[in-house]
Design a protein around this motif. Sequence first.
Motif, short mmCIF file in Angstrom:
data_model
loop_
_atom_site.label_atom_id
_atom_site.label_comp_id
_atom_site.label_asym_id
_atom_site.label_seq_id
_atom_site.Cartn_x
_atom_site.Cartn_y
_atom_site.Cartn_z
N VAL A 115 20.70 -70.34 41.85
CA VAL A 115 20.92 -71.43 42.80
C VAL A 115 21.77 -72.50 42.09
CG1 VAL A 115 19.90 -73.14 44.33
CG2 VAL A 115 18.72 -70.96 43.93
N SER A 169 12.19 -67.40 44.02
CA SER A 169 12.83 -66.73 42.88
C SER A 169 12.01 -65.55 42.39
CB SER A 169 13.03 -67.72 41.72
OG SER A 169 13.82 -68.82 42.11
N VAL A 202 13.16 -72.06 48.93
CA VAL A 202 13.77 -71.38 47.78
C VAL A 202 12.70 -70.54 47.08
CG1 VAL A 202 15.05 -71.61 45.63
CG2 VAL A 202 15.40 -73.29 47.46
N PHE A 258 14.80 -71.04 40.22
CA PHE A 258 15.38 -72.31 40.65
C PHE A 258 14.80 -73.45 39.81
CE2 PHE A 258 15.38 -75.76 44.09
CZ PHE A 258 16.69 -76.13 43.82
#
Length: 370
Positions: free
Chosen positions: A46, A98, A96, A68
């Motif tokens: 990101v 990950s 978000v 992130f």
Amino acid sequence: MPTCQTVINIIERLAPKKLALQWDNVGLMVGDYSAKVDRILVALTVTPGVMNYAIGRKVDMIISHHPFIFKPLKSIRKDLLSGKMIYDAVKNDIVVYSAHTNLDVASGGVNDLLARCLELEGVEVLETTGEEPLKKIVVFVPRGYEDAVRDAMGNAGAGHIGNYSHCTFNAAGIGTFKPLEKAKPFIGEVGQLERVEEVRIETIAPESLVKKIVSAMLKAHPYEEVAYDVYPVENKGGVFGLGRIGYLKSPLTLGDLCEIIKQKLKVNSLRVIGSLTKKVSKVAVCGGAGGDLVLKAAFLGADVYITGDVKYHEAEEARTVGMALIDAGHYSTEKLILNFLADHLKKELSALGEDVSVEVYDEGEPFVIV
């Protein structure tokens, strides 16, 4: 429209969080598990470019390989790069998530894709980080229904032993039960002790699939109340770990292998240790930064080790032990996961009847060779 949790469930069936290394940070970084997801963006990292693209495309969820948020945060400041991206994610309702070392380690993840890309055979884990516990599942089925229950369990993942699937043991016996007042028995009458010819089916399964297998078994079983047992066994389960090691279909010179790698990974240059005329057959790989596995690859007899982000002293280790080493770059050895993960999400979401946009944002190699 699926929730964020639904998407996460798909990812974590592929790469369970428990596979991540202890130092790593994986999972939901920013957002709400209950958030609705219509547009997904898959990226390696990101960055401001990824975040701006996501905002412009009205993306609901970013899935990144690199965490992130990696190091603990002492503050979230809008005037700093990481803080601004967190602000942007929250302001624009972007979730978000990950998946990092768990996706490296997982079967079918980054390292398996790299080994598959190079068409390695007889592939095994390079550095073991964990093992899947096994469970024995036993269920008792009325005669005549054993095939349906057995097939349902096998199709859900039970009974895998080596290169065989649907492995079970079956033994006939007599089951007894007395339906009580509120029961709705499939066989027998309320208040009467029944003796029924039954088949005991037992099989083995990885712990991660037990819930799925039991659910499939219960759906296929005709009884209102199913008698079954799940218990641990000492057998060794599947091994998980970093990197892979296997064999080329036929020996090549190191120089020829380098040309194949450049073609398959679409890179213009490689950093190489070893004579380009040396014949190589046994190959170790590790996506991303795998320099700390140089000696492990050499110990397992690799003729050449392919990874990225190799440091000076790690290169010296390879030269000292006489193993060839190819640094193909961090980005180039991990980028294979992007399209694979996007396609996997599309397939799984479609199977759930969900029409979700899944896009890949590939920023490319950050370095320019001059």
